[in-house]
Scaffold this motif. Sequence first.
Motif, PDB file in Angstrom:
ATOM      1  N   PHE A 229       7.527  -1.065  11.135  1.00 42.09           N
ATOM      2  CA  PHE A 229       6.911  -1.048   9.811  1.00 42.09           C
ATOM      3  C   PHE A 229       7.567  -0.003   8.901  1.00 42.09           C
ATOM      4  O   PHE A 229       7.708  -0.223   7.688  1.00 42.09           O
ATOM      5  N   ILE A 230       7.947   1.119   9.469  1.00 39.61           N
ATOM      6  CA  ILE A 230       8.630   2.136   8.659  1.00 39.61           C
ATOM      7  C   ILE A 230       9.945   1.595   8.128  1.00 39.61           C
ATOM      8  O   ILE A 230      10.297   1.778   6.944  1.00 39.61           O
ATOM      9  N   ASP A 231      10.704   0.909   8.999  1.00 42.98           N
ATOM     10  CA  ASP A 231      11.967   0.318   8.544  1.00 42.98           C
ATOM     11  C   ASP A 231      11.725  -0.719   7.449  1.00 42.98           C
ATOM     12  O   ASP A 231      12.498  -0.824   6.480  1.00 42.98           O
ATOM     13  N   THR A 232      10.638  -1.472   7.613  1.00 44.58           N
ATOM     14  CA  THR A 232      10.328  -2.490   6.602  1.00 44.58           C
ATOM     15  C   THR A 232       9.975  -1.848   5.273  1.00 44.58           C
ATOM     16  O   THR A 232      10.414  -2.301   4.189  1.00 44.58           O
ATOM     17  N   LEU A 233       9.174  -0.785   5.346  1.00 43.15           N
ATOM     18  CA  LEU A 233       8.774  -0.103   4.114  1.00 43.15           C
ATOM     19  C   LEU A 233       9.955   0.595   3.437  1.00 43.15           C
ATOM     20  O   LEU A 233       9.983   0.751   2.217  1.00 43.15           O
ATOM     21  N   LEU A 234      10.913   1.026   4.247  1.00 41.68           N
ATOM     22  CA  LEU A 234      12.094   1.657   3.657  1.00 41.68           C
ATOM     23  C   LEU A 234      13.086   0.632   3.117  1.00 41.68           C
ATOM     24  O   LEU A 234      13.969   0.979   2.336  1.00 41.68           O
ATOM     25  N   GLY A 235      12.933  -0.619   3.589  1.00 40.68           N
ATOM     26  CA  GLY A 235      13.882  -1.645   3.175  1.00 40.68           C
ATOM     27  C   GLY A 235      13.270  -2.709   2.284  1.00 40.68           C
ATOM     28  O   GLY A 235      12.978  -2.455   1.103  1.00 40.68           O
ATOM     29  N   ASP A 240       7.142  -3.442  -2.732  1.00 40.83           N
ATOM     30  CA  ASP A 240       6.050  -4.421  -2.631  1.00 40.83           C
ATOM     31  C   ASP A 240       4.762  -3.670  -2.336  1.00 40.83           C
ATOM     32  O   ASP A 240       4.517  -3.251  -1.204  1.00 40.83           O
ATOM     33  N   ALA A 241       3.934  -3.465  -3.327  1.00 34.78           N
ATOM     34  CA  ALA A 241       2.712  -2.671  -3.171  1.00 34.78           C
ATOM     35  C   ALA A 241       1.740  -3.307  -2.189  1.00 34.78           C
ATOM     36  O   ALA A 241       1.118  -2.619  -1.359  1.00 34.78           O
ATOM     37  N   ALA A 242       1.582  -4.635  -2.253  1.00 34.07           N
ATOM     38  CA  ALA A 242       0.640  -5.322  -1.356  1.00 34.07           C
ATOM     39  C   ALA A 242       1.089  -5.196   0.101  1.00 34.07           C
ATOM     40  O   ALA A 242       0.287  -4.905   0.994  1.00 34.07           O
ATOM     41  N   ALA A 243       2.385  -5.427   0.342  1.00 34.44           N
ATOM     42  CA  ALA A 243       2.902  -5.312   1.708  1.00 34.44           C
ATOM     43  C   ALA A 243       2.796  -3.879   2.204  1.00 34.44           C
ATOM     44  O   ALA A 243       2.482  -3.626   3.377  1.00 34.44           O
ATOM     45  N   ARG A 244       3.096  -2.937   1.310  1.00 35.78           N
ATOM     46  CA  ARG A 244       3.006  -1.529   1.712  1.00 35.78           C
ATOM     47  C   ARG A 244       1.581  -1.159   2.145  1.00 35.78           C
ATOM     48  O   ARG A 244       1.384  -0.484   3.153  1.00 35.78           O
ATOM     49  N   GLU A 245       0.600  -1.611   1.386  1.00 34.66           N
ATOM     50  CA  GLU A 245      -0.791  -1.306   1.742  1.00 34.66           C
ATOM     51  C   GLU A 245      -1.173  -1.935   3.078  1.00 34.66           C
ATOM     52  O   GLU A 245      -1.834  -1.311   3.917  1.00 34.66           O
ATOM     53  N   LYS A 246      -0.731  -3.179   3.302  1.00 39.59           N
ATOM     54  CA  LYS A 246      -1.024  -3.867   4.551  1.00 39.59           C
ATOM     55  C   LYS A 246      -0.367  -3.167   5.742  1.00 39.59           C
ATOM     56  O   LYS A 246      -0.985  -2.905   6.777  1.00 39.59           O
ATOM     57  N   PHE A 247       0.915  -2.837   5.576  1.00 43.92           N
ATOM     58  CA  PHE A 247       1.647  -2.209   6.681  1.00 43.92           C
ATOM     59  C   PHE A 247       1.121  -0.808   6.972  1.00 43.92           C
ATOM     60  O   PHE A 247       1.062  -0.390   8.137  1.00 43.92           O
ATOM     61  N   LEU A 248       0.756  -0.067   5.938  1.00 47.94           N
ATOM     62  CA  LEU A 248       0.211   1.272   6.173  1.00 47.94           C
ATOM     63  C   LEU A 248      -1.110   1.207   6.929  1.00 47.94           C
ATOM     64  O   LEU A 248      -1.415   2.078   7.758  1.00 47.94           O
ATOM     65  N   GLY A 249      -1.906   0.174   6.659  1.00 46.45           N
ATOM     66  CA  GLY A 249      -3.151  -0.005   7.415  1.00 46.45           C
ATOM     67  C   GLY A 249      -2.892  -0.263   8.889  1.00 46.45           C
ATOM     68  O   GLY A 249      -3.559   0.288   9.766  1.00 46.45           O
ATOM     69  N   ILE A 250      -1.890  -1.131   9.167  1.00 48.63           N
ATOM     70  CA  ILE A 250      -1.535  -1.401  10.576  1.00 48.63           C
ATOM     71  C   ILE A 250      -0.979  -0.143  11.236  1.00 48.63           C
ATOM     72  O   ILE A 250      -1.294   0.162  12.395  1.00 48.63           O
ATOM     73  N   MET A 251      -0.168   0.590  10.496  1.00 47.07           N
ATOM     74  CA  MET A 251       0.399   1.823  11.044  1.00 47.07           C
ATOM     75  C   MET A 251      -0.707   2.835  11.369  1.00 47.07           C
ATOM     76  O   MET A 251      -0.632   3.559  12.361  1.00 47.07           O
ATOM     77  N   ARG A 252      -1.708   2.868  10.491  1.00 51.68           N
ATOM     78  CA  ARG A 252      -2.839   3.776  10.758  1.00 51.68           C
ATOM     79  C   ARG A 252      -3.557   3.377  12.047  1.00 51.68           C
ATOM     80  O   ARG A 252      -3.905   4.230  12.864  1.00 51.68           O
ATOM     81  N   THR A 253      -3.725   2.075  12.250  1.00 50.95           N
ATOM     82  CA  THR A 253      -4.378   1.594  13.469  1.00 50.95           C
ATOM     83  C   THR A 253      -3.564   1.958  14.707  1.00 50.95           C
ATOM     84  O   THR A 253      -4.109   2.416  15.728  1.00 50.95           O
TER      85      THR A 253
END
Length: 434
Positions: A229-235, A240-253
């Motif tokens: 997810f970090i690689d995705t957020l960096l790339g 993409d604000a929506a994707a970032r919020e979704k991925f950060l939630g999964i990362m938190r989990t």
Amino acid sequence: MSRRPEMDDPLPSPPLTPVQTVLTRLIGYGALLAGLAGIIAGFVLLGDLRPDIALLGLLAAIVLLALLPLPVVTVTQTNGEHLPVVRQEQSVAAFAEALADPCFVLDRRGTVLYGNAPGARQYPGLLPGRVMTLVLRNPDLVAAIETASRTGEARSFELHETLPAETWDKVVVAPLHRADQDWLTDDGRQMLVTFQSLTELKRVDAMRADFIANASHELRTPLASLMGFIDTLLGPAAKDAAAREKFLGIMRTQSDRMSRLIDDLLSLSRIEMHQHVRPTGSVDLSSLLREVREGLQTQAKAAEMDVVITLPQEKVTVTGDRGQLYEVFENLIDNAIKYGGTAKTVEVTLSSVERAGLHHLVTVVDHGPGVEPEHVPRMTERFYRIDAETSRKKKGTGLGLAIVKHIIQRHRGQLTIRSRANPGEGLRVEVLLP
């Protein structure tokens, strides 16, 4: 009744004739006669003693000494027989019987001469008179016995058997050297074969390896997810604000999952470190169980369940560590809420019992589907999961019941798990405390 002569009795001698007796006495008094003759000669030469009177006096002294008995001298002779010596076989057998490990005494042909009690229990087929290598057909054992017999030097190896159960033993074949015999020319040479169990050590090593592998696997999965997810957020999803919020939630989990796992590992390590030290604190079980229920109200409401506690009227006090006992019942009640299925209640009961020094019983019962009987004995193993995917979805680490088991052992208690013990029940967990 005649008496058998003892070893130190005087030896009998044949009787002497009168002439032999007189001569023996005179010879025995020879030194005295010589001294007396010298004295008389001195008197003749220096004291003007008449020679004839001196001769008569010497003759009288000789007659007198011939009539006197000699001093009794007892000559004893010790037989060539030695004191009874304990036979080598008896001493070796006594040594073997004193060992706690299986031990066998073999002759130079590898035939069993003696086996101690532990050896008879572990290898009932190795009876005296049987050849060890024909009963235990192991190439390493055959080679060790042959080499030890040929060289007179000890040999050791690791014996691994799979039937009737998997076992490991360190086997030592040691020649028994006698001080007065050369090993290669001694027809009565013997060997001592001992078996030291390594099974528990092997199992502990395997358990440690499994634990490290399982812990690594449990940590690797969320770490790989986080890195992805970090690689995705960096790339691609950098803007993409929506994707970032979704991925950060999964990362938190996933981060929470790793944090729980590390907390459980540390908790388990601390418990094992002090498991031999019995707690000394005082704990009110009734108050503790109420506190645990209150702490789990959020989880119970989310699962639409009600935790029902049945407590005695009087105060129930036990000796223990409050924090650890809280962790025990929190784990058990939380598991009942998670895996209780569609049931609406979890029942917790505190009662008094008398079972071999255990006086207090806490029972946690859910009304879910339960588990299959073959899973019950393994539920307290580390990282053991009946359904790994379901466990992860419910945020389980696979260490909860292992922690519970070790805490109860530290408190000198007893843990029992039964699945569908009674109609309508799912899983029944009983905790007995002193």
